[in-house]
Scaffold this motif. Structure first.
Motif, PDB file in Angstrom:
ATOM      1  N   VAL A  90       1.191  18.899  50.176  1.00  0.00           N
ATOM      2  CA  VAL A  90       0.390  18.722  48.960  1.00  0.00           C
ATOM      3  C   VAL A  90       1.140  19.350  47.796  1.00  0.00           C
ATOM      4  O   VAL A  90       1.537  20.517  47.858  1.00  0.00           O
ATOM      5  CB  VAL A  90      -0.999  19.367  49.112  1.00  0.00           C
ATOM      6  N   VAL A  91       1.370  18.568  46.755  1.00  0.00           N
ATOM      7  CA  VAL A  91       2.037  19.057  45.551  1.00  0.00           C
ATOM      8  C   VAL A  91       0.985  19.599  44.593  1.00  0.00           C
ATOM      9  O   VAL A  91      -0.011  18.927  44.315  1.00  0.00           O
ATOM     10  CB  VAL A  91       2.854  17.938  44.875  1.00  0.00           C
ATOM     11  N   GLN A  92       1.207  20.802  44.093  1.00  0.00           N
ATOM     12  CA  GLN A  92       0.312  21.422  43.129  1.00  0.00           C
ATOM     13  C   GLN A  92       1.081  21.622  41.827  1.00  0.00           C
ATOM     14  O   GLN A  92       2.128  22.260  41.823  1.00  0.00           O
ATOM     15  CB  GLN A  92      -0.195  22.780  43.640  1.00  0.00           C
ATOM     16  N   THR A  93       0.588  21.049  40.747  1.00  0.00           N
ATOM     17  CA  THR A  93       1.275  21.186  39.467  1.00  0.00           C
ATOM     18  C   THR A  93       0.281  21.559  38.381  1.00  0.00           C
ATOM     19  O   THR A  93      -0.857  21.067  38.359  1.00  0.00           O
ATOM     20  CB  THR A  93       2.024  19.887  39.083  1.00  0.00           C
ATOM     21  N   LYS A  94       0.702  22.422  37.479  1.00  0.00           N
ATOM     22  CA  LYS A  94      -0.179  22.863  36.398  1.00  0.00           C
ATOM     23  C   LYS A  94      -0.301  21.799  35.317  1.00  0.00           C
ATOM     24  O   LYS A  94      -1.280  21.773  34.579  1.00  0.00           O
ATOM     25  CB  LYS A  94       0.354  24.165  35.794  1.00  0.00           C
ATOM     26  N   GLU A  95       0.723  20.929  35.226  1.00  0.00           N
ATOM     27  CA  GLU A  95       0.724  19.924  34.169  1.00  0.00           C
ATOM     28  C   GLU A  95       1.328  18.630  34.698  1.00  0.00           C
ATOM     29  O   GLU A  95       2.481  18.597  35.116  1.00  0.00           O
ATOM     30  CB  GLU A  95       1.530  20.436  32.970  1.00  0.00           C
ATOM     31  N   LEU A  96       0.528  17.573  34.699  1.00  0.00           N
ATOM     32  CA  LEU A  96       0.952  16.269  35.206  1.00  0.00           C
ATOM     33  C   LEU A  96       1.026  15.292  34.041  1.00  0.00           C
ATOM     34  O   LEU A  96       0.022  15.010  33.383  1.00  0.00           O
ATOM     35  CB  LEU A  96      -0.033  15.757  36.254  1.00  0.00           C
ATOM     36  N   ALA A  97       2.221  14.756  33.782  1.00  0.00           N
ATOM     37  CA  ALA A  97       2.402  13.768  32.719  1.00  0.00           C
ATOM     38  C   ALA A  97       2.087  12.384  33.264  1.00  0.00           C
ATOM     39  O   ALA A  97       2.567  12.006  34.328  1.00  0.00           O
ATOM     40  CB  ALA A  97       3.836  13.811  32.205  1.00  0.00           C
ATOM     41  N   VAL A  98       1.260  11.627  32.534  1.00  0.00           N
ATOM     42  CA  VAL A  98       0.860  10.283  32.944  1.00  0.00           C
ATOM     43  C   VAL A  98       1.402   9.284  31.921  1.00  0.00           C
ATOM     44  O   VAL A  98       1.004   9.297  30.757  1.00  0.00           O
ATOM     45  CB  VAL A  98      -0.673  10.147  33.042  1.00  0.00           C
ATOM     46  N   TYR A  99       2.312   8.421  32.357  1.00  0.00           N
ATOM     47  CA  TYR A  99       2.932   7.453  31.461  1.00  0.00           C
ATOM     48  C   TYR A  99       1.948   6.326  31.132  1.00  0.00           C
ATOM     49  O   TYR A  99       1.074   5.999  31.935  1.00  0.00           O
ATOM     50  CB  TYR A  99       4.174   6.847  32.117  1.00  0.00           C
ATOM     51  N   PRO A 100       2.106   5.702  29.959  1.00  0.00           N
ATOM     52  CA  PRO A 100       1.291   4.519  29.657  1.00  0.00           C
ATOM     53  C   PRO A 100       1.514   3.450  30.717  1.00  0.00           C
ATOM     54  O   PRO A 100       2.643   3.242  31.178  1.00  0.00           O
ATOM     55  CB  PRO A 100       1.825   4.062  28.293  1.00  0.00           C
ATOM     56  N   GLY A 101       0.444   2.773  31.123  1.00  0.00           N
ATOM     57  CA  GLY A 101       0.601   1.766  32.165  1.00  0.00           C
ATOM     58  C   GLY A 101      -0.703   1.079  32.484  1.00  0.00           C
ATOM     59  O   GLY A 101      -1.661   1.129  31.720  1.00  0.00           O
ATOM     60  N   ASP A 102      -0.724   0.448  33.665  1.00  0.00           N
ATOM     61  CA  ASP A 102      -1.896  -0.312  34.063  1.00  0.00           C
ATOM     62  C   ASP A 102      -2.559   0.317  35.282  1.00  0.00           C
ATOM     63  O   ASP A 102      -2.943   1.476  35.250  1.00  0.00           O
ATOM     64  CB  ASP A 102      -1.510  -1.789  34.300  1.00  0.00           C
ATOM     65  N   MET A 103      -2.669  -0.427  36.399  1.00  0.00           N
ATOM     66  CA  MET A 103      -3.416   0.084  37.548  1.00  0.00           C
ATOM     67  C   MET A 103      -2.775   1.292  38.201  1.00  0.00           C
ATOM     68  O   MET A 103      -3.462   2.193  38.677  1.00  0.00           O
ATOM     69  CB  MET A 103      -3.587  -1.021  38.598  1.00  0.00           C
TER      70      MET A 103
END
Length: 483
Positions: free
Chosen positions: A334-347
């Motif tokens: 399990v990866v635990q991250t304090k900050e997750l970047a979400v790129y523009p996209g679809d599904m």
């Protein structure tokens, strides 16, 4: 300190060769000295090398989510095989003596602390922690957009040249000429559009079935036509109105070829905080049009965040530089991250993180994954079809499905939901690796009331929506069909 297991170390390694060499160093007792600090945040040692003096290596976990590896060897890989060997020795239970932190590492820690203090001072003054100070010159941005628009005009001419000449007229000679002309697109800051045109040219020589070839080429021409029109309108509007924000609702910027920076995504509010993710499947493949290897992982965020939607990591390695770039690999923790970047996209939006820690998955994690699976096939199929209607959307959506039954209808494997609606399983072109042949090996407990990760594709030959299984999820484990 991070939980140092062999799986965790494997995930840190730049490639399979480094894993093999690191394990070998630990197994052969190549370390003349193994130490750790009293607080357990630093492990360090000396490893026999090819020279007279041993290599000094260390793994610093003063920030568990961002370990720092140091070694006196000349390798350009990070972590190098000596760092990995040190970690493997620790994970295997080799005896480590308690020792004082080396002075050079203490000095480097002090410098890092001062940088962190300056960062916190900047945050206290009103600037967000981790914010970028980059300021884009308006004139430079307009100059770049003018170049992109010129490149789009050139691409438009090349596409019209193909259409006016007729697809049947494309032979090896004309394709070579178009490939040479397409190289000119490399100077206009539109690498994504250049790759889309190369994909069209690859289709000319990539299929023996002429009807299927023409259908694929027409689909690619539709993509190019849409891309040219939308990107031209978008860039023209942004050039004329400097207040117009970047498009974060679609993948248009990515199609043009923009490489999103973390600072940009942070400024645009495309960040999730304190996220845990579990990888359900992984694959690597070569993209000839982009001239890159792509390492692709499919992840589910644990907990309620995301409502069961699958996120994707993509790591790009250009053919020419692949041997110098760390490969991504399957991750079973399990990866635990304090900050997750979400790129523009679809599904299936692409995600990325900088710092992370890892932990072993627990039963509640698997139970949560299974509970997040989509249960209504008509709703899923409607969502997938709506995405496929958009020429610029990702053509192979990935979904985690719950099924009441898994069985066969004639020679075809099918999933059945709780309302009796069925979904046919098959092999799809995007995967390039069969998985259905593994289904007879599944245990009886996987034939009902479980979850499966599938990738969809609208197949041109049968004109049907087909799903290929990538992994099964029970309340105790993830059973991968792809690694």
């Amino acid at each position: 300190m991070a939980q140092i297991t062999e799986a965790y170390i494997d995930a840190l390694a730049p490639n399979a060769a480094a894993i093999k060499n690191g394990r070998s160093l630990a197994k052969k007792n190549s370390f003349q000295r193994l130490c750790q600090t009293e607080d357990g945040t630093l492990i360090f040692g000396e490893c026999k090398g090819s020279g007279k003096e041993p290599y000094s290596c260390s793994a610093d976990f003063i920030k568990p989510d961002s370990p720092v590896f140091r070694c006196s060897c000349p390798s350009r890989q990070f972590p190098c095989k000596h760092n990995l060997g040190l970690l493997y020795a620790y994970a295997s239970g080799s005896p480590f003596q308690t020792g004082e932190i080396p002075q050079d590492i203490a000095d480097k820690r002090e410098k890092a602390e001062k940088r962190e203090e300056r960062k916190q001072e900047a945050a206290a003054s009103g600037e967000p922690v981790g914010a970028s100070k980059r300021k884009t010159s308006r004139s430079a941005l307009v100059k770049k957009m003018n170049a992109q628009l010129e490149g789009i005009d050139l691409l438009d001419k090349l596409v019209k040249q193909v259409v006016n000449g007729g697809l049947a007229a494309l032979d090896a000679k004309s394709v070579r000429m178009l490939e040479d002309q397409a190289k000119q697109l490399g100077g206009y800051y539109i690498p994504g559009m250049q790759a889309a045109f190369r994909e069209l040219l690859l289709l000319v020589r990539g299929c023996d079935d002429q009807e299927q070839q023409y259908t694929a080429m027409m689909d690619q021409l539709t993509i190019l036509h849409t891309l040219i029109k939308r990107s031209r309108d978008y860039l023209t509007a942004r050039k004329e109105n400097e207040e117009l924000p970047a498009d974060t609702g679609t993948r248009l910027e990515e199609w043009i070829g923009h490489a999103w920076q973390l600072a940009e995504l942070r400024e645009l509010g495309l960040m999730r905080s304190s996220t845990e993710l579990l990888q359900l499947s992984f694959r690597s493949y070569a993209d000839e049009a982009r001239a890159e290897y792509i390492d692709e992982g499919f992840w589910l965020p644990l907990g309620s965040d995301g409502a069961g939607d699958i996120l994707v990591t993509r790591h790009y390695r250009p053919f020419r530089a692949a041997k110098h770039i760390r490969e991504d690999d399957s991750c079973f923790l399990v990866v635990q991250t304090k900050e997750l970047a979400v790129y523009p996209g679809d599904m299936n939006p692409r995600v990325r993180w900088e710092d992370m820690t890892m932990r072993e998955p627990e039963s509640k994690d698997y139970e949560g994954v299974k509970a997040a699976a989509k249960r209504s096939y008509p709703e899923v199929i409607k969502q997938v079809k709506n995405q496929l209607k958009s020429p610029l959307a990702y053509k192979n959506p990935v979904v985690l499905l719950h099924y009441a039954k898994l069985g066969k209808a004639g020679e075809t494997y099918v999933l059945e939901d709780e309302q009796g609606k069925r979904l046919a399983l098959g092999e799809i072109d995007a995967i390039r690796q069969p998985t259905l042949q593994l289904l007879p090996m599944l245990g009886a407990e996987l034939h009902a009331d479980q979850a499966v990760l599938v990738m969809f594709e609208h197949q041109m030959g049968s004109r049907r929506l087909t799903a290929q299984p990538l992994a099964f999820v029970t309340e105790q484990a993830v059973i991968r069909l792809l690694y």
